[in-house]
Write a protein that holds these residues in place. Structure first.
Motif: not given
Length: 128
Positions: A56-80
């Protein structure tokens, strides 16, 4: 079934840290367990925070700016355990050039001590 709100918030915190290139915020989200995994699109498997953090440090080092869009297609959770499957649209500016990529991503979270930690992130490129 949808993941509980705390898991969805942990997922958003991960993408906020990613977009703002904040390695300390990223460090708070990731589990420090030795079995924690990260697979960046088209890259090798990284195991444990000691291998993941420098990527991640390398990604951030070579990157001037980031724009991120996410679209959740599925999710689920249990207790842990919880998963979130989504599409990431990442626009990265580096050396004055913009590069846009689409990936299918899976984020796995584990509840430890009442807090959700990222234990696995896997991104696979979507070929157009």
């Amino acid at each position: 079934m949808t993941a509980e709100p705390a898991v969805l918030e942990a997922n958003l915190a991960f993408y906020r840290a990613f977009q703002t290139q904040d390695i300390e915020a990223m460090s708070e989200i990731w589990s420090k367990g030795i079995n924690t995994l990260c697979i960046h699109p088209g890259r090798k498997i990284l195991k444990g925070w000691e291998e993941i953090r420098p990527s991640w440090q390398q990604i951030f080092k070579v990157t001037t700016a980031l724009e991120i869009e996410i679209q959740i297609t599925a999710s689920e959770s249990t207790d842990d355990l919880a998963y979130i499957i989504l599409i990431e649209k990442v626009t990265q500016t580096s050396s004055g050039r913009k590069n846009q990529s689409l990936s299918n991503a899976t984020n796995l979270f584990e509840n430890m001590g009442g807090k959700w930690y990222l234990i696995h992130h896997h991104g696979s490129p979507i070929l157009r």
